[in-house]
Structure formats: structure tokens, C-alpha cells
Design a protein around this motif. Structure first.
Motif, PDB file in Angstrom:
ATOM      1  N   GLY A  38     -12.328  14.489  -7.154  1.00  0.00           N
ATOM      2  CA  GLY A  38     -12.774  13.340  -7.931  1.00  0.00           C
ATOM      3  C   GLY A  38     -11.889  12.135  -7.679  1.00  0.00           C
ATOM      4  N   MET A  39     -10.589  12.370  -7.643  1.00  0.00           N
ATOM      5  CA  MET A  39      -9.643  11.285  -7.380  1.00  0.00           C
ATOM      6  C   MET A  39      -9.751  10.782  -5.940  1.00  0.00           C
ATOM      7  SD  MET A  39      -8.173  10.354 -10.107  1.00  0.00           S
ATOM      8  CE  MET A  39      -6.727   9.449  -9.566  1.00  0.00           C
ATOM      9  N   LYS A  40     -10.008  11.689  -4.995  1.00  0.00           N
ATOM     10  CA  LYS A  40     -10.200  11.263  -3.599  1.00  0.00           C
ATOM     11  C   LYS A  40     -11.351  10.271  -3.517  1.00  0.00           C
ATOM     12  CE  LYS A  40      -8.654  15.502  -1.341  1.00  0.00           C
ATOM     13  NZ  LYS A  40      -9.095  16.700  -0.612  1.00  0.00           N
ATOM     14  N   SER A  41     -12.444  10.568  -4.204  1.00  0.00           N
ATOM     15  CA  SER A  41     -13.620   9.704  -4.207  1.00  0.00           C
ATOM     16  C   SER A  41     -13.299   8.335  -4.810  1.00  0.00           C
ATOM     17  CB  SER A  41     -14.755  10.385  -4.997  1.00  0.00           C
ATOM     18  OG  SER A  41     -15.841   9.516  -5.188  1.00  0.00           O
ATOM     19  N   ILE A  42     -12.570   8.329  -5.923  1.00  0.00           N
ATOM     20  CA  ILE A  42     -12.223   7.073  -6.592  1.00  0.00           C
ATOM     21  C   ILE A  42     -11.311   6.229  -5.706  1.00  0.00           C
ATOM     22  CG2 ILE A  42     -10.988   6.068  -8.555  1.00  0.00           C
ATOM     23  CD1 ILE A  42     -11.886   8.640 -10.132  1.00  0.00           C
ATOM     24  N   ILE A  43     -10.267   6.834  -5.183  1.00  0.00           N
ATOM     25  CA  ILE A  43      -9.307   6.112  -4.343  1.00  0.00           C
ATOM     26  C   ILE A  43     -10.001   5.557  -3.097  1.00  0.00           C
ATOM     27  CG2 ILE A  43      -7.292   6.444  -2.836  1.00  0.00           C
ATOM     28  CD1 ILE A  43      -6.226   8.366  -5.084  1.00  0.00           C
ATOM     29  N   TYR A  44     -10.882   6.347  -2.517  1.00  0.00           N
ATOM     30  CA  TYR A  44     -11.602   5.909  -1.318  1.00  0.00           C
ATOM     31  C   TYR A  44     -12.474   4.688  -1.623  1.00  0.00           C
ATOM     32  CZ  TYR A  44     -14.910   5.857   2.538  1.00  0.00           C
ATOM     33  OH  TYR A  44     -15.684   5.461   3.589  1.00  0.00           O
ATOM     34  N   LEU A  45     -13.272   4.757  -2.695  1.00  0.00           N
ATOM     35  CA  LEU A  45     -14.209   3.667  -2.982  1.00  0.00           C
ATOM     36  C   LEU A  45     -13.527   2.427  -3.555  1.00  0.00           C
ATOM     37  CD1 LEU A  45     -17.311   5.698  -4.132  1.00  0.00           C
ATOM     38  CD2 LEU A  45     -17.108   4.254  -2.121  1.00  0.00           C
ATOM     39  N   LEU A  46     -12.445   2.605  -4.303  1.00  0.00           N
ATOM     40  CA  LEU A  46     -11.707   1.444  -4.801  1.00  0.00           C
ATOM     41  C   LEU A  46     -10.750   0.894  -3.753  1.00  0.00           C
ATOM     42  CD1 LEU A  46     -10.802   2.488  -8.473  1.00  0.00           C
ATOM     43  CD2 LEU A  46     -12.716   1.065  -7.689  1.00  0.00           C
ATOM     44  N   ASN A  47     -10.523   1.693  -2.713  1.00  0.00           N
ATOM     45  CA  ASN A  47      -9.588   1.336  -1.642  1.00  0.00           C
ATOM     46  C   ASN A  47      -8.197   1.049  -2.203  1.00  0.00           C
ATOM     47  OD1 ASN A  47      -8.902   0.941   1.054  1.00  0.00           O
ATOM     48  ND2 ASN A  47      -9.276  -1.252   0.950  1.00  0.00           N
ATOM     49  N   SER A  48      -7.815   1.866  -3.206  1.00  0.00           N
ATOM     50  CA  SER A  48      -6.504   1.668  -3.831  1.00  0.00           C
ATOM     51  C   SER A  48      -6.096   2.923  -4.603  1.00  0.00           C
ATOM     52  CB  SER A  48      -6.565   0.482  -4.799  1.00  0.00           C
ATOM     53  OG  SER A  48      -5.320   0.322  -5.449  1.00  0.00           O
ATOM     54  N   GLU A  49      -4.805   3.148  -4.644  1.00  0.00           N
ATOM     55  CA  GLU A  49      -4.224   4.215  -5.481  1.00  0.00           C
ATOM     56  C   GLU A  49      -3.525   3.614  -6.696  1.00  0.00           C
ATOM     57  OE1 GLU A  49      -1.436   6.165  -2.873  1.00  0.00           O
ATOM     58  OE2 GLU A  49      -3.001   7.363  -1.917  1.00  0.00           O
ATOM     59  N   ASP A  50      -3.617   2.294  -6.843  1.00  0.00           N
ATOM     60  CA  ASP A  50      -2.820   1.569  -7.836  1.00  0.00           C
ATOM     61  C   ASP A  50      -3.538   1.417  -9.175  1.00  0.00           C
ATOM     62  OD1 ASP A  50      -0.944   1.332  -5.839  1.00  0.00           O
ATOM     63  OD2 ASP A  50      -1.470  -0.728  -5.328  1.00  0.00           O
ATOM     64  N   PHE A  51      -3.710   2.524  -9.862  1.00  0.00           N
ATOM     65  CA  PHE A  51      -4.263   2.490 -11.213  1.00  0.00           C
ATOM     66  C   PHE A  51      -3.652   3.659 -11.985  1.00  0.00           C
ATOM     67  CE2 PHE A  51      -7.195   4.619  -8.343  1.00  0.00           C
ATOM     68  CZ  PHE A  51      -7.397   5.850  -8.953  1.00  0.00           C
ATOM     69  N   PRO A  52      -3.447   3.468 -13.296  1.00  0.00           N
ATOM     70  CA  PRO A  52      -2.835   4.527 -14.101  1.00  0.00           C
ATOM     71  C   PRO A  52      -3.746   5.740 -14.232  1.00  0.00           C
ATOM     72  CG  PRO A  52      -2.920   2.434 -15.311  1.00  0.00           C
ATOM     73  CD  PRO A  52      -3.691   2.259 -14.065  1.00  0.00           C
ATOM     74  N   ARG A  53      -3.108   6.889 -14.386  1.00  0.00           N
ATOM     75  CA  ARG A  53      -3.866   8.122 -14.596  1.00  0.00           C
ATOM     76  C   ARG A  53      -3.119   9.041 -15.545  1.00  0.00           C
ATOM     77  NH1 ARG A  53      -3.264   8.878  -8.851  1.00  0.00           N
ATOM     78  NH2 ARG A  53      -4.056   6.765  -8.842  1.00  0.00           N
ATOM     79  N   VAL A  54      -3.893   9.831 -16.264  1.00  0.00           N
ATOM     80  CA  VAL A  54      -3.353  10.842 -17.165  1.00  0.00           C
ATOM     81  C   VAL A  54      -3.908  12.177 -16.682  1.00  0.00           C
ATOM     82  CG1 VAL A  54      -3.222  11.701 -19.530  1.00  0.00           C
ATOM     83  CG2 VAL A  54      -3.258   9.220 -19.104  1.00  0.00           C
ATOM     84  N   ARG A  55      -3.005  13.034 -16.221  1.00  0.00           N
ATOM     85  CA  ARG A  55      -3.405  14.350 -15.726  1.00  0.00           C
ATOM     86  C   ARG A  55      -3.176  15.376 -16.828  1.00  0.00           C
ATOM     87  NH1 ARG A  55       0.767  13.619 -11.382  1.00  0.00           N
ATOM     88  NH2 ARG A  55       1.025  15.831 -11.647  1.00  0.00           N
ATOM     89  N   VAL A  56      -4.139  16.281 -16.964  1.00  0.00           N
ATOM     90  CA  VAL A  56      -4.081  17.308 -18.001  1.00  0.00           C
ATOM     91  C   VAL A  56      -4.035  18.672 -17.318  1.00  0.00           C
ATOM     92  CG1 VAL A  56      -5.171  18.228 -20.082  1.00  0.00           C
ATOM     93  CG2 VAL A  56      -5.452  15.799 -19.507  1.00  0.00           C
ATOM     94  N   GLY A  57      -2.996  19.437 -17.626  1.00  0.00           N
ATOM     95  CA  GLY A  57      -2.777  20.714 -16.945  1.00  0.00           C
ATOM     96  C   GLY A  57      -3.812  21.780 -17.252  1.00  0.00           C
ATOM     97  N   ILE A  58      -4.259  22.456 -16.183  1.00  0.00           N
ATOM     98  CA  ILE A  58      -5.183  23.594 -16.337  1.00  0.00           C
ATOM     99  C   ILE A  58      -4.582  24.877 -15.758  1.00  0.00           C
ATOM    100  CG2 ILE A  58      -7.245  22.138 -16.379  1.00  0.00           C
ATOM    101  CD1 ILE A  58      -7.749  23.072 -13.424  1.00  0.00           C
ATOM    102  N   GLY A  59      -3.368  24.791 -15.239  1.00  0.00           N
ATOM    103  CA  GLY A  59      -2.693  25.965 -14.694  1.00  0.00           C
ATOM    104  C   GLY A  59      -3.157  26.312 -13.290  1.00  0.00           C
ATOM    105  N   LYS A  60      -2.323  27.053 -12.598  1.00  0.00           N
ATOM    106  CA  LYS A  60      -2.628  27.475 -11.223  1.00  0.00           C
ATOM    107  C   LYS A  60      -3.619  28.640 -11.223  1.00  0.00           C
ATOM    108  CE  LYS A  60       1.643  26.093  -8.950  1.00  0.00           C
ATOM    109  NZ  LYS A  60       1.100  24.891  -8.381  1.00  0.00           N
ATOM    110  N   PRO A  61      -4.503  28.673 -10.225  1.00  0.00           N
ATOM    111  CA  PRO A  61      -5.454  29.781 -10.136  1.00  0.00           C
ATOM    112  C   PRO A  61      -4.769  31.067  -9.683  1.00  0.00           C
ATOM    113  CG  PRO A  61      -5.709  28.314  -8.265  1.00  0.00           C
ATOM    114  CD  PRO A  61      -4.697  27.680  -9.179  1.00  0.00           C
ATOM    115  N   ASP A  62      -5.267  32.195 -10.179  1.00  0.00           N
ATOM    116  CA  ASP A  62      -4.799  33.505  -9.704  1.00  0.00           C
ATOM    117  C   ASP A  62      -5.461  33.859  -8.382  1.00  0.00           C
ATOM    118  OD1 ASP A  62      -3.109  33.916 -11.843  1.00  0.00           O
ATOM    119  OD2 ASP A  62      -4.654  34.904 -13.049  1.00  0.00           O
TER     120      ASP A  62
END
Length: 190
Positions: free
Chosen positions: A113-137
């Protein structure tokens, strides 16, 4: 004006999945701020409200995760909001369940999802809040499209509340303040 975009996948079959943490934070914010997120616009469900005198738009893209950038590009392009006033909330497999992490900018970190946003906005310069879901087994797709165990729900609910409060803190006091408050152990006494 601020746009708060929570990432997820539309449809009943995806409700409650780990990948929909962004949607869940938007729902939490909508409840706190008494905003209905029901209007279909910009390939999204959106709701508008005011927080501390600032207009905010809550956004849940309905494009499916991998195309999230389309919805976010459309709304940013329409309102001409500076990217510093876009806050994206999404799940992160590299954070433990219950943890949140705020960043001013950065890479997609493997999140489609973030790859799509960064690609279309042509920027990584925006705030984000990441919420942990844990590593997959095991399988990553099964993990992100799976649901949390009952034993995790207290941590999940705490993370949703903290992420919502962090978004509001970014709007009221700035990203740096929110990072200092929430990035230590992912929780805050608010």
C-alpha cells in the motif's frame, strides 16, 4: 487541512484482519470525533470534521491495499494539501502487536500500500503512523489477511487508541512531539 488516510481492504471478508489496522484506526478516530465516514468520493469512503479548529478528512481507500496510492493521489490532487498534512496509518509486520511507530517520512518498508502511495505521489515525505501486527510464523499473505488471536485483542485495542491519539497529537503539536511521546514503547498515558 489534514487528510488522515487509513489503509486496508474493502469488503466484509477483510474486516478484522491484520491488514486493516489503518481502517480500524480511522473508525476509532471517527468515533472519537463524531465523524461519519460514509461518503464515497476519491475512490474512498471519507468523512469530514473539525479538530482544534483544523479541518480534517478521514479517508478509507476502497481500491484494495495494493492500489491505495490511486485514492490518496486523487484526494491530495483535489485539495492541494501539502504532503506534510497527509498522515497515513497502516499495519506493520516488523512491529510487535500493540506497538505503534510514528515517522516524518521514509520508505515503503515492503508494504505494498505504501509502495503505491509513494510511487503515485512521487515522494516519501509525509508523516505515517505504523501499527504493529507482529511477524508471521509462516506465510505472509495468510498472516496479514488473518485475524488476531483473542489473547492479542487487549494489545490491539490499546494500539488503536494510541494510534488515534498520536494522529491527533500530530495535528495539534506536530510530528516531532508525537514521535517523542509515542515512539518509546508505543504507549502513552493519554
Amino acid at each position: 487541512m489534514y487528510i488522515i488516510a487509513g489503509l486496508g481492504n474493502p469488503g466484509k471478508e477483510y474486516e478484522g484482519t491484520r491488514h486493516n489496522m489503518g481502517f480500524n484506526v480511522i473508525d476509532n478516530l471517527a468515533s472519537k470525533l463524531n465523524i461519519d465516514v460514509l461518503k464515497l468520493k476519491f475512490k474512498s469512503l471519507i468523512g469530514e470534521g473539525i479538530f482544534k479548529g483544523e479541518k480534517i478528512i478521514l479517508q478509507k481507500p476502497q481500491t484494495f491495499m495494493n492500489l491505495s496510492g490511486e485514492a490518496i493521489y486523487d484526494i491530495i490532487n483535489f485539495y492541494k494539501v501539502p504532503l506534510s498534512n497527509l498522515i497515513v496509518v497502516y499495519d506493520d509486520k516488523d512491529l510487535d502487536v500493540g506497538k505503534i511507530r510514528i515517522r516524518k517520512k521514509g520508505s515503503a518498508g515492503g508494504h505494498n500500500g505504501m509502495k503505491s502511495i509513494i510511487y503515485l505521489l512521487n515522494s516519501e515525505d509525509f508523516p505515517r503512523v505504523r501499527v504493529g501486527i507482529g511477524k508471521p510464523d509462516g506465510d505472509m499473505i495468510k498472516h496479514v489477511l488473518g485475524r488476531f488471536n483473542d489473547s492479542d485483542m487487549e494489545l490491539v485495542n490499546s494500539a488503536l487508541s494510541n494510534a488515534s491519539n498520536a494522529v491527533l497529537d500530530i495535528i495539534e503539536n506536530g510530528v516531532e512531539h508525537a514521535m517523542n511521546l509515542y515512539n518509546g514503547n508505543g504507549t502513552c498515558g493519554l
